[in-house]
Each structure stands twice: as C-alpha cells, then as structure tokens.
Design a protein around this motif. Sequence first.
Motif, PDB file in Angstrom:
ATOM      1  N   THR A   8       5.085  -8.154   4.190  1.00 25.56           N
ATOM      2  CA  THR A   8       5.909  -6.975   4.441  1.00 25.56           C
ATOM      3  C   THR A   8       6.070  -6.822   5.948  1.00 25.56           C
ATOM      4  OG1 THR A   8       4.074  -5.384   4.529  1.00 25.56           O
ATOM      5  CG2 THR A   8       5.032  -5.842   2.345  1.00 25.56           C
ATOM      6  N   HIS A   9       7.123  -6.125   6.337  1.00 23.86           N
ATOM      7  CA  HIS A   9       7.465  -6.034   7.760  1.00 23.86           C
ATOM      8  C   HIS A   9       7.599  -4.588   8.226  1.00 23.86           C
ATOM      9  CE1 HIS A   9       8.066 -10.303   7.284  1.00 23.86           C
ATOM     10  NE2 HIS A   9       8.793 -10.019   6.220  1.00 23.86           N
ATOM     11  N   SER A  10       7.214  -3.647   7.353  1.00 24.18           N
ATOM     12  CA  SER A  10       7.273  -2.232   7.721  1.00 24.18           C
ATOM     13  C   SER A  10       6.435  -1.433   6.733  1.00 24.18           C
ATOM     14  CB  SER A  10       8.721  -1.719   7.657  1.00 24.18           C
ATOM     15  OG  SER A  10       9.181  -1.737   6.311  1.00 24.18           O
ATOM     16  N   TYR A  11       6.139  -0.220   7.133  1.00 20.12           N
ATOM     17  CA  TYR A  11       5.470   0.753   6.266  1.00 20.12           C
ATOM     18  C   TYR A  11       6.242   0.894   4.961  1.00 20.12           C
ATOM     19  CZ  TYR A  11       4.161   5.507   4.828  1.00 20.12           C
ATOM     20  OH  TYR A  11       3.761   6.595   4.121  1.00 20.12           O
ATOM     21  N   THR A  14       5.763  -1.942   2.459  1.00 18.05           N
ATOM     22  CA  THR A  14       4.464  -1.940   1.778  1.00 18.05           C
ATOM     23  C   THR A  14       4.432  -0.859   0.697  1.00 18.05           C
ATOM     24  OG1 THR A  14       3.334  -2.851   3.700  1.00 18.05           O
ATOM     25  CG2 THR A  14       1.956  -1.680   2.117  1.00 18.05           C
ATOM     26  N   ASP A  36      -8.645  -4.130   6.798  1.00 25.24           N
ATOM     27  CA  ASP A  36      -9.186  -3.274   7.852  1.00 25.24           C
ATOM     28  C   ASP A  36      -8.540  -1.899   7.898  1.00 25.24           C
ATOM     29  OD1 ASP A  36     -10.755  -5.390   8.608  1.00 25.24           O
ATOM     30  OD2 ASP A  36      -9.372  -6.088  10.179  1.00 25.24           O
ATOM     31  N   LEU A  37      -9.123  -1.053   8.692  1.00 26.92           N
ATOM     32  CA  LEU A  37      -8.591   0.284   8.929  1.00 26.92           C
ATOM     33  C   LEU A  37      -7.153   0.187   9.453  1.00 26.92           C
ATOM     34  CD1 LEU A  37      -9.543   3.313   9.034  1.00 26.92           C
ATOM     35  CD2 LEU A  37      -9.937   2.939  11.465  1.00 26.92           C
ATOM     36  N   GLY A  38      -6.252   0.960   8.881  1.00 23.44           N
ATOM     37  CA  GLY A  38      -4.880   1.020   9.366  1.00 23.44           C
ATOM     38  C   GLY A  38      -4.007  -0.138   8.927  1.00 23.44           C
ATOM     39  N   GLY A  40      -2.821  -0.626   5.765  1.00 25.30           N
ATOM     40  CA  GLY A  40      -1.796  -0.187   4.813  1.00 25.30           C
ATOM     41  C   GLY A  40      -2.290   0.071   3.389  1.00 25.30           C
ATOM     42  N   LYS A  41      -3.585   0.262   3.221  1.00 26.61           N
ATOM     43  CA  LYS A  41      -4.143   0.481   1.880  1.00 26.61           C
ATOM     44  C   LYS A  41      -3.644   1.804   1.281  1.00 26.61           C
ATOM     45  CE  LYS A  41      -8.424   0.142   3.489  1.00 26.61           C
ATOM     46  NZ  LYS A  41      -8.091  -0.126   4.903  1.00 26.61           N
ATOM     47  N   THR A  42      -3.673   2.848   2.070  1.00 28.56           N
ATOM     48  CA  THR A  42      -3.208   4.149   1.566  1.00 28.56           C
ATOM     49  C   THR A  42      -1.685   4.129   1.397  1.00 28.56           C
ATOM     50  OG1 THR A  42      -5.093   5.280   2.559  1.00 28.56           O
ATOM     51  CG2 THR A  42      -3.187   6.645   2.012  1.00 28.56           C
ATOM     52  N   THR A  43      -1.003   3.408   2.260  1.00 33.16           N
ATOM     53  CA  THR A  43       0.453   3.263   2.144  1.00 33.16           C
ATOM     54  C   THR A  43       0.823   2.616   0.809  1.00 33.16           C
ATOM     55  OG1 THR A  43       0.605   2.998   4.533  1.00 33.16           O
ATOM     56  CG2 THR A  43       2.478   2.209   3.234  1.00 33.16           C
ATOM     57  N   GLU A 107     -10.204   1.858  -2.068  1.00 34.23           N
ATOM     58  CA  GLU A 107     -10.223   1.392  -0.682  1.00 34.23           C
ATOM     59  C   GLU A 107     -11.689   1.151  -0.289  1.00 34.23           C
ATOM     60  OE1 GLU A 107      -7.662   3.418   2.132  1.00 34.23           O
ATOM     61  OE2 GLU A 107      -6.472   4.279   0.514  1.00 34.23           O
ATOM     62  N   GLU A 130       1.842  -5.649  14.881  1.00 33.88           N
ATOM     63  CA  GLU A 130       2.121  -4.220  14.695  1.00 33.88           C
ATOM     64  C   GLU A 130       2.690  -3.873  13.311  1.00 33.88           C
ATOM     65  OE1 GLU A 130       1.228  -2.082  17.006  1.00 33.88           O
ATOM     66  OE2 GLU A 130       2.015  -0.306  15.986  1.00 33.88           O
ATOM     67  N   ASP A 131       3.743  -4.584  12.892  1.00 33.58           N
ATOM     68  CA  ASP A 131       4.463  -4.196  11.679  1.00 33.58           C
ATOM     69  C   ASP A 131       4.404  -5.212  10.539  1.00 33.58           C
ATOM     70  OD1 ASP A 131       5.361  -1.749  12.741  1.00 33.58           O
ATOM     71  OD2 ASP A 131       6.993  -2.761  13.805  1.00 33.58           O
ATOM     72  N   ARG A 133       2.578  -7.598   7.702  1.00 30.11           N
ATOM     73  CA  ARG A 133       1.370  -7.711   6.885  1.00 30.11           C
ATOM     74  C   ARG A 133       1.493  -8.893   5.930  1.00 30.11           C
ATOM     75  NH1 ARG A 133       0.709  -4.447  10.322  1.00 30.11           N
ATOM     76  NH2 ARG A 133      -0.017  -2.283  10.109  1.00 30.11           N
TER      77      ARG A 133
HETATM   78  P1  ADP Z   1      -5.358   2.164   5.608  1.00 28.23           P
HETATM   79  O1  ADP Z   1      -5.346   3.054   4.391  1.00 28.23           O
HETATM   80  O2  ADP Z   1      -5.469   0.704   5.268  1.00 28.23           O
HETATM   81  O3  ADP Z   1      -6.367   2.583   6.616  1.00 28.23           O
HETATM   82  P2  ADP Z   1      -2.765   3.392   6.173  1.00 28.23           P
HETATM   83  O4  ADP Z   1      -1.910   3.030   5.012  1.00 28.23           O
HETATM   84  O5  ADP Z   1      -3.333   4.775   6.204  1.00 28.23           O
HETATM   85  O6  ADP Z   1      -3.929   2.292   6.332  1.00 28.23           O
HETATM   86  O7  ADP Z   1      -1.975   3.183   7.527  1.00 28.23           O
HETATM   87  C1  ADP Z   1      -1.208   2.056   7.831  1.00 28.23           C
HETATM   88  C2  ADP Z   1      -0.583   2.236   9.202  1.00 28.23           C
HETATM   89  O8  ADP Z   1       0.081   1.036   9.619  1.00 28.23           O
HETATM   90  C3  ADP Z   1       0.471   3.336   9.226  1.00 28.23           C
HETATM   91  O9  ADP Z   1       0.388   4.012  10.455  1.00 28.23           O
HETATM   92  C4  ADP Z   1       1.781   2.556   9.112  1.00 28.23           C
HETATM   93  O10 ADP Z   1       2.867   3.242   9.693  1.00 28.23           O
HETATM   94  C5  ADP Z   1       1.445   1.296   9.893  1.00 28.23           C
HETATM   95  N1  ADP Z   1       2.218   0.105   9.461  1.00 28.23           N
HETATM   96  C6  ADP Z   1       2.969  -0.676  10.261  1.00 28.23           C
HETATM   97  N2  ADP Z   1       3.501  -1.716   9.587  1.00 28.23           N
HETATM   98  C7  ADP Z   1       3.065  -1.599   8.310  1.00 28.23           C
HETATM   99  C8  ADP Z   1       3.267  -2.382   7.137  1.00 28.23           C
HETATM  100  N3  ADP Z   1       3.997  -3.522   7.114  1.00 28.23           N
HETATM  101  N4  ADP Z   1       2.674  -1.957   6.002  1.00 28.23           N
HETATM  102  C9  ADP Z   1       1.888  -0.846   5.998  1.00 28.23           C
HETATM  103  N5  ADP Z   1       1.657  -0.066   7.076  1.00 28.23           N
HETATM  104  C10 ADP Z   1       2.244  -0.429   8.228  1.00 28.23           C
END
Ligand code: ADP
Length: 153
Positions: A8-11, A14, A36-38, A40-43, A107, A130-131, A133
């Motif tokens: 994936t290439h963006s929030y 995902t 890892d933290l951040g 995209g698990k919650t996303t 998670e 950055e973006d 995954r």
């Molecule tokens: P986790 O639950 O794994 O700690 P979150 O889902 O809370 O992570 O946060 C993911 C962060 O990464 C958000 O700030 C989101 O905007 C950013 N992000 C950037 N690119 C992506 C991507 N391809 N997929 C998911 N999140 C992304």
Amino acid sequence: MREYTLQTHSYEETEQFGENFSKLVQAGDVVLLNGDLGVGKTTFTRGLARGLGIKKNVKSPTFTLIREYKDGRLPLYHMDAYRLESSPDEDLGFDEYFQGNGVTVVEWPQFIKDEVPDDHISVNIKRQNEDDRQISIKLYGSSYENRNFGEVL
Ligand code: ADP
Ligand code: MG
C-alpha cells in the motif's frame, strides 16, 4: 499455510485493504496484526470495521486493552496487547473472545503468544518509507482452508 502479499502507498489504501479483507471474515476468526508502532495496524482495523458496517469510530484500545463493536455484520473485538508485555500472565478471558461469535483482531500479539489459537490469520505490515507498506497475510490452520483472499485483495 497460504500466503498473500501486497503493497500500500497511503493510509487510505491500507484502510481499503482492511475493508476488502472484511468481505471474507467469519465468526470465530482471529487476526494477528504484526508490525512496529505507527505501521498501520489500527488503520487496517478501521477499514475492517467499515467493511463490517460498523459505524462507530475505531479508537486504539491501548489503554482499555479490548474494545468491542457490535453494530456490524459480525461483532469486532479489537485488542491491543502492548501493555501486557510487562504482565504476560494476566488472564483477560481471551478464549471468550477467540471462541466467540465475532472477529478478533490483535495488535502486538507477541505479548499473548500462549493464548493465541493455532488456527489464525497473521498480517505482517512493514514500513518501507513514509507512505509505503509491504503487507503479507498468512493463513494458519484448517479453519481458513477454503478462504481465498486472493479474490478480494
Ligand atoms: P499502528 O496501529 O500500527 O501503531 P496506526 O494505524 O495508528 O499504526 O498509524 C499509522 C500511521 O502511519 C498513520 O499516521 C498513517 O497516516 C501513517 N501512514 C502512512 N502511510 C501509511 C500506509 N501506507 N498505511 C497505513 N498508515 C500509513
Ligand atoms: Mg495501533
């Protein structure tokens, strides 16, 4: 064990992946979210909830450990085991969820390894930059033998 991979290439992508994934989930499914933290698990979980028709906003259960959403096609149990790193023997009644009528998403599953059923789906998310995954999905056990995620991803 069957494996699927995607990128994936963006929030939003995902989240959409989570929504697509929701089309094949069934009661009793257990989905482990590794990464890892951040990453995209919650996303992913937000998209899964949306796909199940859950209207409530999915918030990270870091402090509550478990949040339940019951207004969708199936109940969603969203767990975050991060805080159990320091108290892995705490019994939060995981089996009730794993064997329940809903879909359980976890998670930080490494902190409750001994509680996790043999049959489960493992979703591994890796941050490439950055973006971007890299996501791999592994299906373990006979519960998922006839589930073709390739069709919906
Ligand atoms: P986790 O639950 O794994 O700690 P979150 O889902 O809370 O992570 O946060 C993911 C962060 O990464 C958000 O700030 C989101 O905007 C950013 N992000 C950037 N690119 C992506 C991507 N391809 N997929 C998911 N999140 C992304
Ligand atoms: Mg999270």
